[in-house]
Design a protein around this motif. Structure first.
Motif, PDB file in Angstrom:
ATOM      1  N   ASP A  12      15.289  -1.196   0.423  1.00 45.19           N
ATOM      2  CA  ASP A  12      14.150  -2.056   0.117  1.00 45.19           C
ATOM      3  C   ASP A  12      14.074  -2.229  -1.401  1.00 45.19           C
ATOM      4  N   ARG A  13      14.385  -3.430  -1.854  1.00 43.70           N
ATOM      5  CA  ARG A  13      14.515  -3.645  -3.289  1.00 43.70           C
ATOM      6  C   ARG A  13      13.191  -3.485  -4.031  1.00 43.70           C
ATOM      7  N   LYS A  14      12.102  -3.820  -3.399  1.00 46.24           N
ATOM      8  CA  LYS A  14      10.802  -3.624  -4.055  1.00 46.24           C
ATOM      9  C   LYS A  14      10.454  -2.138  -4.119  1.00 46.24           C
ATOM     10  N   TYR A  15      10.766  -1.401  -3.075  1.00 46.27           N
ATOM     11  CA  TYR A  15      10.530   0.046  -3.094  1.00 46.27           C
ATOM     12  C   TYR A  15      11.341   0.688  -4.215  1.00 46.27           C
ATOM     13  N   ILE A  16      12.601   0.305  -4.324  1.00 48.48           N
ATOM     14  CA  ILE A  16      13.467   0.882  -5.354  1.00 48.48           C
ATOM     15  C   ILE A  16      12.901   0.608  -6.743  1.00 48.48           C
ATOM     16  N   ARG A  17      12.452  -0.611  -6.974  1.00 52.46           N
ATOM     17  CA  ARG A  17      11.943  -0.981  -8.306  1.00 52.46           C
ATOM     18  C   ARG A  17      10.615  -0.321  -8.625  1.00 52.46           C
ATOM     19  N   GLU A  18       9.715  -0.266  -7.642  1.00 56.27           N
ATOM     20  CA  GLU A  18       8.338   0.140  -7.923  1.00 56.27           C
ATOM     21  C   GLU A  18       8.081   1.637  -7.778  1.00 56.27           C
ATOM     22  N   VAL A  19       8.916   2.339  -7.030  1.00 55.14           N
ATOM     23  CA  VAL A  19       8.643   3.752  -6.737  1.00 55.14           C
ATOM     24  C   VAL A  19       9.626   4.693  -7.426  1.00 55.14           C
ATOM     25  N   CYS A  20      10.885   4.332  -7.491  1.00 58.07           N
ATOM     26  CA  CYS A  20      11.933   5.298  -7.838  1.00 58.07           C
ATOM     27  C   CYS A  20      12.249   5.346  -9.330  1.00 58.07           C
ATOM     28  N   ASP A  21      12.438   6.578  -9.827  1.00 58.53           N
ATOM     29  CA  ASP A  21      12.802   6.802 -11.227  1.00 58.53           C
ATOM     30  C   ASP A  21      14.312   6.820 -11.418  1.00 58.53           C
ATOM     31  N   VAL A  51       0.843  -1.197   0.000  1.00 58.93           N
ATOM     32  CA  VAL A  51       0.000   0.000   0.000  1.00 58.93           C
ATOM     33  C   VAL A  51       0.878   1.246   0.000  1.00 58.93           C
ATOM     34  N   ILE A  52       1.907   1.263   0.848  1.00 60.27           N
ATOM     35  CA  ILE A  52       2.815   2.408   0.925  1.00 60.27           C
ATOM     36  C   ILE A  52       3.486   2.626  -0.427  1.00 60.27           C
ATOM     37  N   ARG A  53       3.972   1.556  -1.035  1.00 61.98           N
ATOM     38  CA  ARG A  53       4.655   1.687  -2.327  1.00 61.98           C
ATOM     39  C   ARG A  53       3.708   2.224  -3.400  1.00 61.98           C
ATOM     40  N   GLU A  54       2.488   1.741  -3.423  1.00 65.29           N
ATOM     41  CA  GLU A  54       1.524   2.196  -4.425  1.00 65.29           C
ATOM     42  C   GLU A  54       1.204   3.677  -4.245  1.00 65.29           C
ATOM     43  N   VAL A  55       1.012   4.094  -2.993  1.00 64.27           N
ATOM     44  CA  VAL A  55       0.701   5.503  -2.715  1.00 64.27           C
ATOM     45  C   VAL A  55       1.852   6.404  -3.158  1.00 64.27           C
ATOM     46  N   LEU A  56       3.080   6.009  -2.828  1.00 68.04           N
ATOM     47  CA  LEU A  56       4.234   6.833  -3.181  1.00 68.04           C
ATOM     48  C   LEU A  56       4.507   6.812  -4.681  1.00 68.04           C
ATOM     49  N   ALA A  57       4.237   5.686  -5.343  1.00 63.51           N
ATOM     50  CA  ALA A  57       4.435   5.611  -6.796  1.00 63.51           C
ATOM     51  C   ALA A  57       3.463   6.532  -7.530  1.00 63.51           C
ATOM     52  N   GLU A  58       2.254   6.713  -6.976  1.00 61.07           N
ATOM     53  CA  GLU A  58       1.235   7.553  -7.619  1.00 61.07           C
ATOM     54  C   GLU A  58       1.310   9.013  -7.165  1.00 61.07           C
ATOM     55  N   TYR A  59       2.194   9.314  -6.226  1.00 59.25           N
ATOM     56  CA  TYR A  59       2.352  10.675  -5.701  1.00 59.25           C
ATOM     57  C   TYR A  59       2.841  11.606  -6.813  1.00 59.25           C
ATOM     58  N   HIS A  60       2.228  12.790  -6.936  1.00 63.38           N
ATOM     59  CA  HIS A  60       2.540  13.705  -8.025  1.00 63.38           C
ATOM     60  C   HIS A  60       3.595  14.749  -7.665  1.00 63.38           C
ATOM     61  N   GLY A  61       4.222  14.585  -6.508  1.00 67.31           N
ATOM     62  CA  GLY A  61       5.283  15.496  -6.120  1.00 67.31           C
ATOM     63  C   GLY A  61       6.654  14.859  -6.288  1.00 67.31           C
ATOM     64  N   VAL A  62       7.639  15.436  -5.595  1.00 64.77           N
ATOM     65  CA  VAL A  62       9.024  14.969  -5.645  1.00 64.77           C
ATOM     66  C   VAL A  62       9.301  14.099  -4.419  1.00 64.77           C
TER      67      VAL A  62
END
Length: 525
Positions: free
Chosen positions: A495-504, A477-488
């Motif tokens: 966290d390897r899943k966080y890195i893959r799913e959230v970060c550009d 849930v946290i990763r999805e919310v942060l991935a859809e966040y429209h800010g910086v």
């Protein structure tokens, strides 16, 4: 073999039942992970297994613990207060087995943990180490003692990716039985062969536990399939019940209508109707029994709910950060032995638009120090709304306040009601909303900071290990919310899943500064 029998744990303050009639056997070769939402008692159970005295101050525990002949090695979630003032050398000296180790053995362990061989003899205070260094030092001392059972509370917190890979190998190849708590889904998926799931249902009034001897992926897949099947069976039986009830009501109405209309001059007809009414009553009782035995809808502990405002929208060309630093020095305070050593040179970071960046690097490289400097600069800016989540939550939280008091700005009734609603969506009970923050778990403290960020309308989030204290059930849930966040987002994470799913964009911090790296190189996949 380590065994727990008939264990019931009750919280002293609000009398909440954390665990009831818990049974578990940890066999040689078991790599058992304990999962569950924040505040469900995972750390309390692990502490009790290691030493019941550790939890006597805040819970009542009744049960049997059998670990005859076993040597338990325990990694706490936080460094104990009595060890914080010790130097690294004093910390190792407290373990008698340290003096029996050959230099070659200590050197090999240091190499595996990505620390220098002279680290054992440092005069630096334990409290001044980075989060990852604290975990490494504690793990080293535990392994030096050669335990037969490893009890690890969040061993994956704060350690770098290289050490995470070592931890995976340690758990997989260890001859010892391992019981651990972790929020790192990749680690769990790769190592666990037993899953212990602690749940709190019906607004945390009912506790439930599940022990499954299978991998985490298999457990979650079977659990989902079982819930889907149970839900379908419950819906089918509900439809059948509705049909039966409609039929029953028609028959009941017909008999009642006939009773009202029958003539007193027809005693034979009256006797027949009495028999019919008796049959109707019998049918009603049978339907009641069948309803009690119907398949119930599955009870599942729901994940948290969190969102950031949809009106947040950073222009793509806006320069958010243009940061340069000739030299990055450590900010540690070691008392009389305060040290300032250079960590990196020629640090430069430029961020524009809606970039989501993550900084990685070895423990002690200076990532948290650098992020604090960036936060200091951005929090002063008037053209953006920045919010900061430090690695140490206590830098921002007032531990004497309860969550409502901390989040409220005006304290008026309408605001308090709104905040309590938000906290409810984050799975706080009414009692937990009234507890001092000091009594909450690490994950519950992290929820407060995330909720404060959400309420602030921040368009720049500065996050130091944002997923480190959230359960494997909340982290998606946290990763999805942060991935859809429209800010910086400017973050540090291992966290390897966080890195893959959230970060550009991913940067590795080393002595030569920040270097942009590719995703595969960052996560070692």
């Amino acid at each position: 073999m380590l065994q727990v029998r008939n264990l019931t744990i009750t919280h002293k303050k609000d009398l909440r039942r954390i665990l009831e009639n818990f049974h578990f056997v940890l066999n040689p070769g078991d790599k058992a992970v304990m999962i569950g939402e924040e505040g469900n008692g995972k750390s309390t159970l692990l502490k009790w297994i290691y030493s019941p005295e550790l939890v006597e101050s805040y819970v009542d525990a009744e049960g049997e613990r059998i670990c005859t002949g076993e040597r338990l090695g325990y990694l706490p979630q936080e460094l104990p207060a009595e060890d914080k003032e010790k130097s690294v050398y004093e910390f190792f000296c407290a373990e008698p087995a340290f003096w029996e180790q050959e230099p070659k053995t200590l050197s090999l362990l240091a190499k595996n943990l990505q620390i220098s061989p002279d680290f054992y003899y440092r005069e630096q205070r334990m409290e001044s180490l980075s989060g990852g260094e604290k975990v490494k030092v504690q793990m080293a001392r535990i392994l030096i003692a050669q335990p037969t059972v490893l009890l690890l509370d969040e061993p994956s917190n704060d350690i770098d990716i290289e050490t995470l890979e070592w931890l995976e190998r340690l758990i997989l190849e260890s001859k010892q039985a391992v019981l651990y708590i972790s929020h790192d889904e990749t680690l769990i998926e790769r190592t666990a062969n037993v899953v212990i799931h602690l749940e709190q249902l019906r607004r945390k009034t009912v506790s439930r536990y599940t022990v499954s001897r299978m991998s985490y992926g298999e457990y979650m897949s079977q659990r989902s399939a079982r819930f889907r099947n149970q839900e379908q069976a419950a819906l089918n039986e509900k439809r059948q019940e509705k049909i039966r009830l409609e039929k029953f009501r028609r028959i009941q109405q017909q008999v009642e209508h006939a009773q009202n209309a029958i003539s007193r001059q027809d005693p034979h007809g009256g006797r027949l109707l009495k028999k019919k009414m008796k049959a109707v009553k019998s049918m009603e009782k049978r339907y009641d029994r069948e309803a009690a035995d119907m398949v119930q809808m599955p009870e599942e502990e729901e994940a948290i709910f969190l969102k950031f405002g949809q009106d947040i929208n950073i222009p793509s060309g806006k320069v958010i950060l243009d940061f340069t630093l000739p030299q990055l020095f450590s900010q540690r305070d070691g008392g009389d032995d305060a040290e300032r050593r250079m960590l990196a040179e020629n640090v430069a970071l430029k961020i524009r638009g809606q970039e989501k960046i993550c900084m990685i690097g070895r423990n002690g490289a200076g990532k948290t120090t650098l992020l604090k400097l960036i936060a200091e600069e951005l929090l002063k800016r008037q053209d953006i709304r920045a919010a900061y989540m430090p690695q140490n939550y206590e830098e921002l939280l007032d531990l004497n306040l309860n969550p409502v008091e901390y989040l409220a700005e005006t304290g008026d009734k309408e605001e308090v009601t709104r905040i309590r609603t938000y906290l409810g969506s984050m799975k706080y009970t009414a009692d937990e909303m009234s507890h001092p923050i000091a009594e909450l778990s690490g994950g519950q403290k992290a929820k407060i900071l995330l909720l404060k960020m959400s309420l602030s309308g921040a368009d720049v989030l500065i996050l130091d290990e944002p997923t480190r204290n959230f359960s494997p059930l909340s982290n998606p849930v946290i990763r999805e919310v942060l991935a859809e966040y429209h800010g910086v987002i400017i973050s540090i994470s291992h966290d390897r899943k966080y890195i893959r799913e959230v970060c550009d964009v991913i940067y590795r911090l080393s002595e030569s500064g920040l270097e942009r790296v590719y995703l595969s190189a960052a996560t070692r996949d």
